[in-house]
Design a protein around this motif. Structure first.
Motif, short mmCIF file in Angstrom:
data_model
loop_
_atom_site.label_atom_id
_atom_site.label_comp_id
_atom_site.label_asym_id
_atom_site.label_seq_id
_atom_site.Cartn_x
_atom_site.Cartn_y
_atom_site.Cartn_z
N ALA A 491 0.83 -1.21 0.00
CA ALA A 491 0.00 0.00 0.00
C ALA A 491 0.86 1.25 0.00
CB ALA A 491 -0.93 0.00 1.21
N SER A 492 1.92 1.26 0.78
CA SER A 492 2.78 2.45 0.87
C SER A 492 3.59 2.65 -0.41
CB SER A 492 3.71 2.33 2.08
OG SER A 492 4.64 1.26 1.90
N MET A 493 3.83 1.58 -1.16
CA MET A 493 4.63 1.69 -2.39
C MET A 493 3.86 2.41 -3.50
SD MET A 493 6.34 -2.09 -2.12
CE MET A 493 7.61 -2.06 -3.36
N ARG A 494 2.59 2.71 -3.25
CA ARG A 494 1.83 3.53 -4.18
C ARG A 494 2.19 5.01 -4.03
NH1 ARG A 494 -4.19 1.75 -2.76
NH2 ARG A 494 -4.65 3.43 -4.25
N HIS A 495 2.81 5.37 -2.88
CA HIS A 495 3.07 6.78 -2.59
C HIS A 495 4.46 6.95 -1.98
CE1 HIS A 495 -1.26 7.47 -3.16
NE2 HIS A 495 -1.44 6.38 -2.43
N PRO A 496 5.52 6.67 -2.71
CA PRO A 496 6.86 6.83 -2.13
C PRO A 496 7.20 8.31 -1.98
CG PRO A 496 6.99 6.33 -4.47
CD PRO A 496 5.55 6.24 -4.10
N PRO A 497 8.27 8.62 -1.23
CA PRO A 497 9.20 7.69 -0.58
C PRO A 497 8.66 7.18 0.75
CG PRO A 497 9.95 9.92 -0.20
CD PRO A 497 8.74 10.03 -1.10
N VAL A 498 9.12 6.00 1.16
CA VAL A 498 8.62 5.36 2.36
C VAL A 498 9.74 4.64 3.08
CG1 VAL A 498 7.98 3.26 1.11
CG2 VAL A 498 6.82 3.80 3.25
N ALA A 499 9.62 4.57 4.41
CA ALA A 499 10.54 3.80 5.25
C ALA A 499 9.71 3.09 6.31
CB ALA A 499 11.59 4.71 5.90
N VAL A 500 10.32 2.12 6.98
CA VAL A 500 9.68 1.38 8.06
C VAL A 500 10.50 1.56 9.33
CG1 VAL A 500 9.30 -0.97 8.96
CG2 VAL A 500 8.42 -0.33 6.72
N MET A 501 9.82 1.89 10.42
CA MET A 501 10.48 1.97 11.73
C MET A 501 10.10 0.74 12.54
SD MET A 501 10.17 4.80 14.83
CE MET A 501 11.10 6.07 13.98
N VAL A 502 11.10 0.01 13.02
CA VAL A 502 10.85 -1.13 13.90
C VAL A 502 10.81 -0.60 15.33
CG1 VAL A 502 11.53 -3.47 14.49
CG2 VAL A 502 12.19 -2.52 12.29
N ALA A 503 9.60 -0.33 15.82
CA ALA A 503 9.41 0.23 17.17
C ALA A 503 9.48 -0.92 18.17
CB ALA A 503 8.10 0.98 17.25
N ARG A 504 10.69 -1.31 18.53
CA ARG A 504 10.90 -2.59 19.20
C ARG A 504 10.40 -2.63 20.63
NH1 ARG A 504 16.83 -3.88 18.88
NH2 ARG A 504 17.01 -1.70 19.50
N GLY A 505 10.16 -1.48 21.26
CA GLY A 505 9.63 -1.48 22.62
C GLY A 505 8.22 -2.04 22.66
N ASP A 506 7.28 -1.35 22.00
CA ASP A 506 5.90 -1.83 21.96
C ASP A 506 5.79 -3.15 21.21
OD1 ASP A 506 4.48 0.12 23.41
OD2 ASP A 506 4.68 1.53 21.75
N LEU A 507 6.56 -3.31 20.16
CA LEU A 507 6.49 -4.54 19.38
C LEU A 507 6.90 -5.75 20.22
CD1 LEU A 507 5.85 -5.76 16.63
CD2 LEU A 507 8.24 -5.37 15.98
N GLY A 508 7.93 -5.58 21.04
CA GLY A 508 8.37 -6.67 21.89
C GLY A 508 7.30 -7.07 22.90
N VAL A 509 6.60 -6.07 23.44
CA VAL A 509 5.50 -6.36 24.37
C VAL A 509 4.39 -7.11 23.65
CG1 VAL A 509 3.73 -5.32 25.83
CG2 VAL A 509 6.04 -4.39 25.84
N GLU A 510 4.08 -6.69 22.43
CA GLU A 510 2.97 -7.27 21.68
C GLU A 510 3.25 -8.72 21.26
OE1 GLU A 510 0.03 -5.96 19.80
OE2 GLU A 510 -0.18 -4.44 21.35
N VAL A 511 4.42 -8.96 20.69
CA VAL A 511 4.69 -10.31 20.16
C VAL A 511 5.33 -11.22 21.19
CG1 VAL A 511 4.96 -9.35 17.85
CG2 VAL A 511 6.99 -9.75 19.24
N GLY A 512 5.78 -10.65 22.31
CA GLY A 512 6.50 -11.42 23.31
C GLY A 512 7.99 -11.26 23.10
N PHE A 513 8.71 -10.94 24.16
CA PHE A 513 10.14 -10.67 24.01
C PHE A 513 10.91 -11.90 23.53
CE2 PHE A 513 8.94 -7.24 26.98
CZ PHE A 513 9.34 -6.17 26.20
N GLU A 514 10.37 -13.08 23.80
CA GLU A 514 11.05 -14.29 23.31
C GLU A 514 10.99 -14.38 21.79
OE1 GLU A 514 6.75 -15.33 24.12
OE2 GLU A 514 8.33 -14.17 25.11
N ARG A 515 10.05 -13.67 21.16
CA ARG A 515 9.92 -13.71 19.70
C ARG A 515 10.50 -12.47 19.03
NH1 ARG A 515 4.81 -14.09 16.74
NH2 ARG A 515 6.28 -14.55 15.08
N LEU A 516 10.91 -11.48 19.80
CA LEU A 516 11.29 -10.20 19.20
C LEU A 516 12.44 -10.35 18.21
CD1 LEU A 516 10.96 -7.17 18.94
CD2 LEU A 516 12.44 -6.88 20.94
#
Length: 627
Positions: A491-516
């Protein structure tokens, strides 16, 4: 592995990749011209990763061929290269569809990623491939030297978090940045993070308005350092703490060094403080070797040479911040709205009459959750399971707490990793903030993005503000965002430029730190396949930035960040030193590693083999334990 079997397996992967083009035809047609080939490469990669190819990889490696472990940036070129060799080994002709050059070659794949990274993040500094983003503290608005030092030292992107401060503060930061660019002759991009929906605990009932001071003591109770208390005229409430006490009356106007200030604290204990400094009327510094608690209205007497020369009283104090203590097995209610939360109510025997509760202002939370789903508070330090769901209330059973017991305070994050929330990423505050962001930013980061519709909503607002030129940063911070990352990228490639930020704090909580570690690795692979640059974020060298020394684990983590196109540092008093340290780490790692590929430059330690002392010819070894 037999050659014919390997040939069939690789060719099957090629056909699967080509078939995926039909499956994603609509998304491929919608991609911007500059991202079209990258969109095809991402779709090819997704098709390959639907298969378990580990056995094939082992077989190819045993044949001395590429194991396809580095095909992300150039999928079809990698498959074609292996097929050509397999066919040659079998003395088979190479079909025209394989012999011709693929749209993305080994060279153009890496070149496209570099081009897209330059478009959104700006070009890297000479001698360093990985850019550095630095989050600004609010104080930077009044510290132009800090921003100038960071630009001079190598900051590539200045980040402002719209969840904090205000446009008036942001404007001063922007002004300092542009001036620093002119003075240093160095370009620095500017990124704004939209706040997004606040999935947080509401206010907690405030405690009494009280201040406490106490001296430092050693292990046997002797005072090693007196308490230092500054009495001042009335000040702004935000400036009041346990060591700065506002006073009413004329006491401060009369105070001199050598005087004493006497009072009776809340426990009725008489206390005396020595005035050690009275720089001007309205401000005096005192020391004492006793502990005291004071509240508004506490009477103060200024004594000099045995007699009272002035009186005053403690003025208004802020109420003490409270919290809710939670342990495994406790019940906690989450109620809809902004009602101040409170601790549990107990009877005289300690039995719970009413469980503790906190509020949450987002109504979508109460519509989306289901009994049995997990819920986490305060970056996962408190974990619970939803046991009851009502229209305006959730009943939570606390299942795990860091350290066995934790304090839940106001404004702490709430995570619902298995709940599908119908929650738009763009809030009314974000829309209001975009009016400022559109005028000043080079890129804007979308927080809490979960679905392609969130991206479209932001792009519509940017178009309305005539700011479609801005780069877009997708913050991947939830389980839902990770699960939908391929569709978010397309979806984002329809409107470049684009980047992705890996927000590892919240992401680690969400997926579990064992999976981060696994999840962040997959994000790097998918983004490389899409030729979309990655920002490695959250708690990079945090101990160094905040305390002046890094941990060993943080140094290893920072080195891992060299696989991304940008590494983000958060604010802290040692941010200058942290950035210099990070630049050194990244520079060293870039000599050894590019994405997943090891770069085998000459190792200095290998020279020690040739420099070992040699024994003379005919010399015998000494027997063990002898001479």
């Amino acid at each position: 592995m037999r050659l014919d079997r390997a040939n069939r397996s690789v060719d099957a992967l090629r056909h699967a990749a080509l078939a995926a083009e039909q499956e994603f035809a609509a998304e491929l047609d919608a991609a911007a011209p500059s991202m079209r080939e990258s969109a095809y490469n991402l779709v090819h990669y997704l098709a390959i990763r639907r298969h378990d190819v580990r056995e094939l990889q082992d077989g190819l490696a045993q044949l001395g061929l590429s194991s396809l472990g580095r095909l992300e940036a150039h999928v079809m070129a990698s498959l074609h290269a292996v097929l050509e060799v397999l066919l040659a080994l079998r003395h088979q002709p190479v079909p025209a569809e394989i012999a011709g050059p693929p749209p993305i070659t080994f060279d153009t794949g890496d070149a496209l990623l570099a081009e897209h990274a330059n478009a959104v993040l700006g070009p890297p500094r000479p001698g360093r491939e990985t850019r550095i983003m630095v989050t600004m503290p609010g104080e930077a608005a009044d510290q132009p030297a800090l921003i100038r030092d960071l630009v001079e030292a190598g900051m590539d992107v200045m980040r402002i978090n719209c969840a904090h401060d205000s446009p008036r503060v942001w404007e001063r930061m922007v002004k300092h940045l542009r001036r620093a660019e002119r003075e240093t002759g160095k370009r620095c991009a500017l990124s704004f993070d939209l706040a997004g929906p606040k999935l947080r605990t509401g206010p907690i009932e405030r405690g009494p308005a009280v201040a406490k001071w106490r001296p430092l003591r050693d292990t046997i109770g002797r005072v090693t350092e007196p308490a230092r208390v500054r009495f001042v005229v009335r000040v702004h409430a935000a400036d009041v703490d346990d060591s700065t006490i506002p006073v009413d009356g004329d006491l401060l106007a009369r105070a001199k060094a050598g005087d004493t200030i006497e009072l009776a604290d809340t426990r009725g204990r008489k206390r005396s403080l020595r005035v050690v400094e009275a720089r001007h009327a309205g401000d005096c510094l005192c020391e004492t070797e006793t502990t005291a608690y004071v509240v508004p209205g506490t009477h103060l007497s200024l004594r000099r040479k045995g007699r009272i020369v002035a009186k005053g009283a403690v003025a208004a104090l802020p109420a003490v911040e409270q919290w809710i203590v939670l342990r495994p097995g406790d019940l906690l209610d989450v109620v809809r709205g902004e009602m101040p939360g409170r601790d549990a109510v107990h009877d005289d025997d300690g039995q719970v009459l009413q469980p503790a509760f906190v509020s949450c202002a987002l109504p979508e939370v109460f519509l989306g959750v289901r009994v049995g789903e997990p819920i986490l508070f305060d970056d996962g330090r408190i974990r619970g399971t939803i046991r009851g769901v009502a229209e305006n209330r959730l009943r939570i059973e606390i299942t795990a707490v860091a350290g066995g017991g934790a304090k839940l305070k106001a404004e702490k994050g709430i995570n619902l990793p298995e709940t599908e929330l119908d929650l738009p990423a763009l809030t009314a505050k974000d829309v209001a903030d975009l009016a400022f962001v559109a005028k000043h930013a080079d890129m804007v980061a979308l927080s809490f993005v979960q679905r392609p519709e969130d991206i479209e909503a932001l792009l519509a607002e940017l178009a309305r503000l005539d700011a479609s030129r801005l780069g877009l940063v997708l913050k991947i911070e939830t389980q839902a965002a990770f699960n939908r990352l391929p569709m978010l990228l397309l979806a984002s490639m329809r409107h470049p430029p684009v980047a992705v930020m890996v927000a590892r704090g919240d992401l680690g909580v969400e997926v579990g730190f064992e999976r981060l570690s696994e999840v962040q690795e997959e994000i790097l692979w998918l983004c490389e396949a899409a030729h979309v640059p990655v920002i490695w974020a959250t708690q990079v060298l945090e101990s160094l930035a905040k305390g002046g020394l890094p941990s060993r684990a943080e140094v290893t983590d920072a080195a891992m960040g060299s696989r991304a196109e940008c590494v983000m540092l958060n604010k802290g008093p040692y941010i200058r030193e942290t950035m210099r340290f990070l630049i050194d780490v990244l520079g060293r790692m870039e000599e050894h590693q590019h994405k997943k590929t090891s770069r085998l430059r000459k190792l200095r330690v290998s020279d020690t083999i040739g420099s070992r002392p040699r024994r003379p010819a005919g010399a015998a070894r000494s027997p063990a334990g002898k001479g």
